[in-house]
Design a protein around this motif. Structure first.
Motif, PDB file in Angstrom:
ATOM      1  N   ASN A 119      -9.046  -3.582  -4.075  1.00 51.19           N
ATOM      2  CA  ASN A 119      -9.758  -3.044  -3.072  1.00 51.19           C
ATOM      3  C   ASN A 119      -9.084  -2.788  -1.681  1.00 51.19           C
ATOM      4  O   ASN A 119      -9.063  -1.794  -1.331  1.00 51.19           O
ATOM      5  CB  ASN A 119     -10.998  -3.696  -2.589  1.00 51.19           C
ATOM      6  N   THR A 120      -8.267  -3.871  -1.535  1.00 49.80           N
ATOM      7  CA  THR A 120      -7.288  -3.444  -0.126  1.00 49.80           C
ATOM      8  C   THR A 120      -6.220  -2.380  -0.541  1.00 49.80           C
ATOM      9  O   THR A 120      -6.114  -1.543   0.275  1.00 49.80           O
ATOM     10  CB  THR A 120      -6.750  -4.940   0.058  1.00 49.80           C
ATOM     11  N   TYR A 121      -5.502  -2.613  -1.660  1.00 53.64           N
ATOM     12  CA  TYR A 121      -4.587  -1.860  -2.119  1.00 53.64           C
ATOM     13  C   TYR A 121      -4.969  -0.418  -2.150  1.00 53.64           C
ATOM     14  O   TYR A 121      -4.488   0.734  -1.584  1.00 53.64           O
ATOM     15  CB  TYR A 121      -3.876  -2.149  -3.352  1.00 53.64           C
ATOM     16  N   SER A 122      -6.124  -0.070  -2.950  1.00 52.46           N
ATOM     17  CA  SER A 122      -6.852   1.416  -3.246  1.00 52.46           C
ATOM     18  C   SER A 122      -7.274   1.861  -1.700  1.00 52.46           C
ATOM     19  O   SER A 122      -7.045   2.978  -1.642  1.00 52.46           O
ATOM     20  CB  SER A 122      -7.739   1.189  -4.190  1.00 52.46           C
ATOM     21  N   SER A 123      -8.177   1.152  -1.110  1.00 56.30           N
ATOM     22  CA  SER A 123      -8.524   1.657   0.003  1.00 56.30           C
ATOM     23  C   SER A 123      -7.637   2.084   1.155  1.00 56.30           C
ATOM     24  O   SER A 123      -7.688   3.097   1.697  1.00 56.30           O
ATOM     25  CB  SER A 123      -9.608   0.504   0.944  1.00 56.30           C
ATOM     26  N   LEU A 124      -6.247   1.369   1.178  1.00 55.96           N
ATOM     27  CA  LEU A 124      -5.254   1.662   2.330  1.00 55.96           C
ATOM     28  C   LEU A 124      -4.523   2.985   1.699  1.00 55.96           C
ATOM     29  O   LEU A 124      -4.083   3.758   2.555  1.00 55.96           O
ATOM     30  CB  LEU A 124      -4.386   0.594   2.512  1.00 55.96           C
ATOM     31  N   ALA A 183       0.593  -1.161  -0.012  1.00 55.72           N
ATOM     32  CA  ALA A 183       0.021   0.145   0.007  1.00 55.72           C
ATOM     33  C   ALA A 183       0.908   1.253  -0.012  1.00 55.72           C
ATOM     34  O   ALA A 183       0.453   2.191  -0.390  1.00 55.72           O
ATOM     35  CB  ALA A 183      -0.863  -0.030   1.043  1.00 55.72           C
ATOM     36  N   HIS A 184       2.005   1.135   0.594  1.00 61.57           N
ATOM     37  CA  HIS A 184       3.059   2.422   0.508  1.00 61.57           C
ATOM     38  C   HIS A 184       3.926   2.367  -0.063  1.00 61.57           C
ATOM     39  O   HIS A 184       5.024   3.046  -0.178  1.00 61.57           O
ATOM     40  CB  HIS A 184       3.387   2.538   1.887  1.00 61.57           C
ATOM     41  N   SER A 185       3.769   1.384  -1.290  1.00 59.24           N
ATOM     42  CA  SER A 185       4.924   1.309  -2.479  1.00 59.24           C
ATOM     43  C   SER A 185       4.084   1.258  -3.767  1.00 59.24           C
ATOM     44  O   SER A 185       3.698   0.341  -4.231  1.00 59.24           O
ATOM     45  CB  SER A 185       5.620  -0.017  -2.279  1.00 59.24           C
ATOM     46  N   LYS A 186       4.058   2.423  -4.275  1.00 58.86           N
ATOM     47  CA  LYS A 186       2.871   2.555  -5.576  1.00 58.86           C
ATOM     48  C   LYS A 186       3.412   1.991  -6.643  1.00 58.86           C
ATOM     49  O   LYS A 186       2.772   1.220  -7.502  1.00 58.86           O
ATOM     50  CB  LYS A 186       2.735   4.213  -5.878  1.00 58.86           C
ATOM     51  N   ARG A 187       4.850   1.800  -6.904  1.00 62.38           N
ATOM     52  CA  ARG A 187       5.292   1.225  -8.295  1.00 62.38           C
ATOM     53  C   ARG A 187       5.244  -0.310  -7.989  1.00 62.38           C
ATOM     54  O   ARG A 187       4.634  -1.005  -8.956  1.00 62.38           O
ATOM     55  CB  ARG A 187       6.906   1.531  -8.212  1.00 62.38           C
ATOM     56  N   GLU A 215      -5.654   2.067   9.679  1.00 61.66           N
ATOM     57  CA  GLU A 215      -6.020   1.953   8.555  1.00 61.66           C
ATOM     58  C   GLU A 215      -6.886   0.715   8.121  1.00 61.66           C
ATOM     59  O   GLU A 215      -7.828   0.798   7.179  1.00 61.66           O
ATOM     60  CB  GLU A 215      -4.565   1.882   7.861  1.00 61.66           C
ATOM     61  N   PHE A 216      -6.587  -0.510   8.681  1.00 62.20           N
ATOM     62  CA  PHE A 216      -7.393  -1.756   8.415  1.00 62.20           C
ATOM     63  C   PHE A 216      -8.810  -1.556   8.757  1.00 62.20           C
ATOM     64  O   PHE A 216      -9.654  -1.791   7.872  1.00 62.20           O
ATOM     65  CB  PHE A 216      -6.626  -2.896   9.007  1.00 62.20           C
TER      66      PHE A 216
END
Length: 506
Positions: A99-104, A45-49, A130-131
């Motif tokens: 959904n997990t990645y985008s929501s976080l 979630a904190h590593s966009k690439r 966050e969760f």
């Protein structure tokens, strides 16, 4: 509706078993997808690439057709539940991960800064802030994944994993809307019920905890109920499979009853509607199944490597098939039954009387403008219409259509002639006349149990039990049994048992 109720009542055990298989396979795939996708989404979630790369990979998997993915998996992991579970999990990962990645990633930055200001560690910030905030969106992804998995799981029947897809395949093959309604209806009910459960879980923390507790208790209860089986005397399990349709289903249930009667230490697992010829043959060679009924003409026409002319004498055909199977594949082909499930051409009784038709030679004398409704395989095979055309000088106006539809065509007057098999129940259902193959063009098709030679040597009692069917079952008997199962929707196991009891075999 009456027919639907009668079919559901007569197939109650099989329907519940198929529903259970479908539910178990879907839930297992969903759980594995969650265990893969949710932690991965949280981690990236904190590593966009890196997160976008994984998202693209999961999206690409979604574009692969289901049948193609299953086909790619069969050579790697075989048939049955394993490839189906892998494929369903692969399809289920993307919505949950997305959904997990985008929501976080979309949590309010002000809240993130507040958490940092209060000195929350990375783990506590994830679990306390966050969760919980992302959970509704994550469960929405789980719900989408669930719908996709339950729908795609219907294809699992094509590789021997069972489930409600069996009724879709039977419905299409037999043009039976009742089977299609059973498969589609139960799939829809299953989807709605599971979606409602997920919605209830996501509505509040209390509901989530309550549902998780109930599911844990049910899982524990299921585990406890299976404990006696772990300590009970072990029975050897023998797996018998059959092709699609009523006839193979009847035969494998006969095999089951005969084996279990004579061999009390053997437990037979029946895999009905398991697939096509090449699929079953591969399953037998790879020891995924132990026995299945096969036909002599099919062995010589499509299974053995050595290309030989098929004798017209049924006994010679069987001996040649038996010899080549043993030589090329180390397989044992037991003694065949009496009836032959060979090709035929059929017309209505009215048409037969009008033109005095009794044989295929009589048909060849008629006007070439006659319309024939043929199965695509029969139309293009040398042991089908291509060879028949040369042998008898036939020149029909052929229209190809799916197997189940050709009988509808002749019944509605859209065709004058149809191809089929001598034991098809539709011959009786629609009052048709099978024309005699007076030049003996069609190869003999006698059915017999097929198994590995190593299995036959290890189980002489099973071989002895199955050989009780040698020389038994006439074409009329099999046609009547097929009629009871396909048209009257009687249980194949009950029809099989009645025959065995009536003829003193059980």
């Amino acid at each position: 509706m009456k027919e639907l109720i009668n079919t559901a009542a007569s197939h109650q055990g099989q329907i519940l078993a198929a529903l259970g298989e479908h539910l178990l396979l879907s839930v297992e795939a969903l759980l594995i997808a969650c265990l893969l996708a949710i932690p991965l989404g949280m981690l990236l979630a904190h590593s966009k690439r890196a997160g976008e790369v994984v998202f693209q990979i999961t999206s690409i998997i979604q574009t692969i057709p289901s049948l193609a993915l299953l086909g790619l998996l069969i050579p790697l992991v075989g048939i049955g539940t394993t490839p189906a579970l892998i494929a369903l999990t692969a399809y289920g990962v993307m919505p949950i991960y997305q959904n997990t990645y985008s929501s976080l990633r979309n949590i309010d930055p002000n809240l993130e800064e507040a958490a940092d200001a209060f000195g929350l560690s990375r783990w506590r910030k994830l679990t306390r802030l966050e969760f919980p905030m992302a959970l509704p969106m994550i469960l929405s992804g789980v719900s989408i994944s669930l719908v996709m998995i339950i729908g795609t799981a219907t294809l699992a029947a094509m590789i021997g994993a069972g489930g409600l897809g069996t009724y879709f395949m039977l419905g299409i093959q037999q043009n039976n809307n009742t089977y299609l309604l059973i498969g589609a209806g139960l799939s829809a009910i299953l989807t709605l019920a599971m979606s409602a459960l997920l919605k209830f879980m996501s509505s509040s923390k209390k509901h989530f905890q309550l549902t998780a507790t109930v599911l844990a208790i049910l899982a524990l209860g299921l585990g406890v109920s299976q404990m006696p089986k772990l300590f009970s005397p072990k029975q050897e399990e023998v797996v018998i499979a059959g092709k699609m349709g009523s006839e193979p289903d009847i035969l494998i249930n006969m095999y089951k009853d005969l084996i279990e009667k004579d061999n009390p230490n053997v437990k037979v697992a029946v895999k009905n509607n398991f697939g096509g010829t090449s699929f079953l043959f591969s399953a037998l060679k790879s020891s995924k199944i132990d026995i299945y009924p096969e036909f002599t003409g099919t062995v010589l026409q499509g299974l053995v490597k050595e290309k030989v002319a098929t004798p017209h004498d049924p006994a010679k055909t069987y001996q040649l098939a038996k010899k080549l199977l043993a030589k090329e594949y180390q397989l044992s082909y037991l003694k065949p039954m009496k009836y032959q499930n060979g090709y035929d051409l059929a017309v209505t009784k009215t048409f037969s009387k009008k033109h005095d038709l009794k044989t295929l030679s009589d048909l060849a004398k008629l006007d070439s403008s006659l319309t024939a409704a043929f199965d695509p395989d029969f139309t293009n095979q040398q042991d089908g219409y291509l060879g028949l055309k040369k042998a008898y000088g036939l020149n029909l106006q052929v229209k190809t259509m799916e197997s189940a539809l050709r009988y509808k065509a002749i019944a509605s007057g859209k065709a004058a002639v149809v191809d089929g098999y001598t034991t098809d129940p539709e011959i009786r259902q629609y009052g048709l006349v099978a024309l005699k193959d007076d030049k003996k063009f069609f190869p003999p098709y006698q059915g017999a149990p097929l198994m590995k030679t190593s299995f036959a040597k290890k189980h002489p009692g099973i071989v002895k039990s199955l050989n009780k069917l040698a020389g038994k079952i006439s074409e009329k008997d099999m046609q009547q049994m097929n009629y009871q199962v396909s048209v009257k929707h009687a249980s194949a196991s009950k029809v099989a048992r009645r025959y065995l009891q009536k003829h003193g075999l059980l």
